[in-house]
Write an enzyme that holds these catalytic residues in place. Structure first.
Site, PDB file in Angstrom:
ATOM      1  CB  CYS A   2      78.607  37.084  76.526  1.00 13.95           C
ATOM      2  SG  CYS A   2      77.885  36.585  75.056  1.00 13.95           S
ATOM      3  NE  ARG A  52      73.151  37.023  72.447  1.00 13.64           N
ATOM      4  CZ  ARG A  52      72.292  36.799  71.683  1.00 13.64           C
ATOM      5  NH1 ARG A  52      71.047  37.386  71.716  1.00 13.64           N
ATOM      6  NH2 ARG A  52      72.497  35.633  70.368  1.00 13.64           N
ATOM      7  CG  LEU A  53      79.847  40.789  70.698  1.00 13.03           C
ATOM      8  CD1 LEU A  53      79.552  42.446  70.382  1.00 13.03           C
ATOM      9  CD2 LEU A  53      81.155  40.637  70.791  1.00 13.03           C
ATOM     10  CB  SER A  54      73.926  39.623  69.449  1.00 14.51           C
ATOM     11  OG  SER A  54      73.300  39.966  70.412  1.00 14.51           O
ATOM     12  CB  ILE A  56      75.521  32.226  67.264  1.00 17.51           C
ATOM     13  CG1 ILE A  56      76.960  31.939  66.461  1.00 17.51           C
ATOM     14  CG2 ILE A  56      74.816  30.748  67.093  1.00 17.51           C
ATOM     15  CD1 ILE A  56      77.682  30.543  66.914  1.00 17.51           C
ATOM     16  CG  ASN A  77      83.179  34.970  77.928  1.00 17.57           C
ATOM     17  OD1 ASN A  77      82.906  35.323  76.838  1.00 17.57           O
ATOM     18  ND2 ASN A  77      84.090  35.141  78.334  1.00 17.57           N
ATOM     19  CG  ASP A 102      77.114  28.642  71.116  1.00 21.62           C
ATOM     20  OD1 ASP A 102      76.257  29.711  71.342  1.00 21.62           O
ATOM     21  OD2 ASP A 102      78.353  29.056  70.950  1.00 21.62           O
ATOM     22  CB  SER A 362      94.058  36.080  65.820  1.00 23.94           C
ATOM     23  OG  SER A 362      95.372  36.465  66.064  1.00 23.94           O
ATOM     24  N   GLY A 363      96.197  34.048  64.594  1.00 21.07           N
ATOM     25  CA  GLY A 363      96.941  32.946  64.772  1.00 21.07           C
ATOM     26  C   GLY A 363      97.550  32.390  66.053  1.00 21.07           C
TER      27      GLY A 363
END
Length: 638
Positions: A2, A52-54, A56, A77, A102, A362-363
């Protein structure tokens, strides 16, 4: 995942509708970080805005979140990967929960431990916690700096935000921090905690702060990335530990109520992540990008890897035209100039991934933890100079100085006779101090790049040289470049990026591995490669690192040459930079006198940033400049 804006006031404040409009504007300018929802909380000492990017607990995990009968208010965030285990422990201690998020676990943990709560978190985060009874604002940033947290002191208090552009709305105008600019020209980013905007700073990774009403803010380090090699383990034990901790990290990083995908290049890092993730989700989608020019694309290798792993791979090829076309908007998202050309292909792979998933793995971080950069082999190759007496080194210095630029052997001599702390400032080094004296119109003599690195070297002076380099990179390059671009370009596409290598448990293992197991067998990440055997396809194991290579060396001579000259001519940076020096450098590059592409690119990206944030030549996302507003740098709804 977020974004937020927060303001703590030093005296009781009546927030009126005009103030709320300003708060909404600061919040909405980062709507890309959270397009799913927004929320606000205001009282006499605090104001929070949240996007918010939902991911969880999609239904009930809204923010700002209150806890303990509204005693605690929180915006957050990031993601906490051990929240399930923490919640179970807190329930045993009598704490109750009304959501599955969380975020509420953080609130309960804070209710129990106050600022000590942050050391229990395993994840990526920036957090603001308002204790209403104590009239104190607490905040923290994750150990590695995966998630950003900016702050700006005002006459009324302190403002905090997930992106600098929110705080930029509070400035009369965005003035260039000339100290930061001078360092940017060496590092290719502004070293933390500074930014290119005068007055705006960053909370450093692994730190929390306490801001009591009417008192100054205090910062405390709660986690420190240090290396303590352990020599009483054999190689097999290390391999087993690496495998165990990576499986555990990937597993918890895949906790989500929405589908999780993964970036996939041709290297060992992303391939290991995908290979493990596939065991938990056989239908995982992977994403790759490349360029049409030979040697600048890993798409074919990524497709071969995906085929052998039996996972879907979605790829995209970037043209020079769309690369430069998207640069201004990408730079707007970056907040500060970043001269790493790889931020653009990362933007495109994030764009493609967002069409299919909300979360991607991602790595990032593997090289810093496991010794993956080729430059980490340099101390071994320069050992021959250790036995050379100092007077002879002085003679060699004169020889090196006399050799023409680009001549074979010149760089080797210079590096061999120069102590590590005087030559190594991180994985990338652009302009030397003598070059900056010519480039800058006002060079600050006591502001050289060692002002940034000397304190770091003092802490690790007894470390092996490779560990010193790793430490420098973790505390400069990783947070200033790698994680900056990773957060901004993925959030620009409303995509959550998770990085399983940058996990406290993974670091606990990696920090104990002796250097001779990391840099061995004529390669880098030797012990990680051995741990990956049998897990990843064989064709990836011994491939040289390519990353996201961008052919700017070629493009500046042809496809982007006209664009570069036009940018230099139109940029209103004459008060800061010697443009003739830049044009001469570009001309020399085009004539083949040397490869100066990265230095030129560093200047060009600053000029582009200056056009966006100081000159205001662009508008983005339905935001434009209000020419009639006395605050000429404000962005308002178009």
């Amino acid at each position: 995942m977020c974004g937020f804006i927060g303001m703590v006031y030093d005296y009781p404040t009546d927030v009126d509708e005009k103030d709320m409009d300003s708060l909404r504007r600061k919040n909405n300018i980062i709507a890309h970080r959270g397009p799913d929802d927004e929320g606000y909380f205001v009282d006499e000492y605090i104001s929070f805005g949240f996007r918010r990017l939902s991911i969880i607990d999609i239904e009930s995990g809204v923010q700002p979140l209150s806890y303990d009968n509204d005693k605690i208010w929180l915006v957050f965030n990031g993601e906490i990967y051990n929240y399930v285990e923490l919640r179970d422990e807190l329930k045993q201690d009598g704490y109750s929960f009304s959501t599955e998020s969380d975020t509420e676990v953080i609130a309960a943990l804070f209710s129990k431990y106050k600022e000590d709560a942050f050391q229990y978190l395993r994840g990526m985060y920036s957090i603001l916690v308002w204790d209403k009874d104590d009239k104190t604002l607490y905040g923290a940033r994750d150990p590695f700096g995966i998630k950003p947290l900016y702050y700006y002191r005002t006459e009324d208090g302190i403002a905090f935000a997930s992106e600098k552009k929110s705080l930029g709305l509070m400035l009369e105008k965005e003035e260039v921090n000339v100290d930061a600019l001078q360092h940017y020209l060496s590092f290719q980013y502004a070293p933390e905690p500074m930014t290119l905007a005068q007055g705006i700073e960053k909370v450093e990774p692994g730190h929390y702060f306490v801001k009591k009403i009417g008192e100054d803010i205090t910062f405390t380090r709660y986690w420190h990335a240090t290396f303590q090699p352990i020599f009483n383990k054999d190689k097999k034990d290390w391999i087993n530990q690496i495998q165990e901790v990576m499986y555990d990290s990937v597993k918890v990083h895949m906790r989500s109520d929405v589908p999780v995908g993964s970036f996939l290049s041709g290297g060992i890092d992303s391939t290991l992540i995908v290979s493990i993730a596939k065991e938990f989700n056989p239908n995982i989608k992977t994403f790759s990008v490349g360029f049409q020019r030979d040697g600048f694309s890993e798409v074919d290798v990524a497709k071969e890897t995906a085929d052998k792993l039996k996972v879907e791979n979605i790829s995209y090829t970037i043209t020079p035209e769309e690369y430069v076309e998207n640069l201004p908007k990408i730079m707007w998202h970056m907040d500060d100039p970043l001269a790493d050309p790889a931020c653009v292909p990362l933007y495109f792979v994030a764009r493609e991934a967002r069409k299919h998933v909300k979360v991607a793995l991602s790595g990032e971080g593997s090289d810093e933890l496991f010794g993956g950069y080729n430059i980490y082999r340099e101390p071994e190759s320069l050992k021959i100079f250790n036995a050379i007496p100092r007077p002879i080194k002085g003679l060699l210095a004169n020889v090196a100085k006399a050799l023409p630029e680009g001549m074979k052997g010149k760089s080797f001599l210079e590096r061999g006779i120069t102590p590590l702390r005087e030559r190594y400032i991180g994985n990338a080094k652009m302009f030397e101090e003598n070059e900056k004296r010519e480039l800058l119109t006002h060079y600050i003599e006591n502001n050289n790049y060692q002002q940034i690195t000397d304190g770091l070297y003092d802490f690790v002076k007894d470390y092996p040289l490779v560990n010193q380099m790793q430490y420098i990179d973790i505390h400069t390059w990783l947070r200033g470049d790698i994680l900056l671009k990773a957060d901004r370009v993925t959030m620009a596409n409303s995509l959550e990026l998770r990085v399983p290598f940058l996990d406290k448990e993974v670091f606990r293992v990696a920090s104990g591995i002796p250097v001779d197991l990391k840099i061995a067998n004529g390669t880098t990440k030797s012990i990680l490669r051995e741990a990956a055997k049998g897990i990843i396809p064989e064709h990836v194991l011994d491939r040289k690192k390519l990353g996201f290579p961008v052919p700017i060396r070629h493009w500046l001579k042809k496809e982007l040459n006209g664009w570069a000259k036009q940018l230099i001519a139109e940029s209103e940076t004459d008060y800061l930079l010697n443009k003739k020096y830049v044009l001469d450098l570009l001309d020399s590059h085009c004539k083949g006198n040397g490869d100066y592409s990265r230095k030129i690119w560093t200047v060009l990206m600053f000029m582009l940033w200056h056009q966006i944030f100081v000159e205001h030549k662009y508008d983005f996302d339905n935001f434009t400049i209000d020419k009639n507003n006395k605050k000429g740098s404000e962005l308002v709804g178009a």
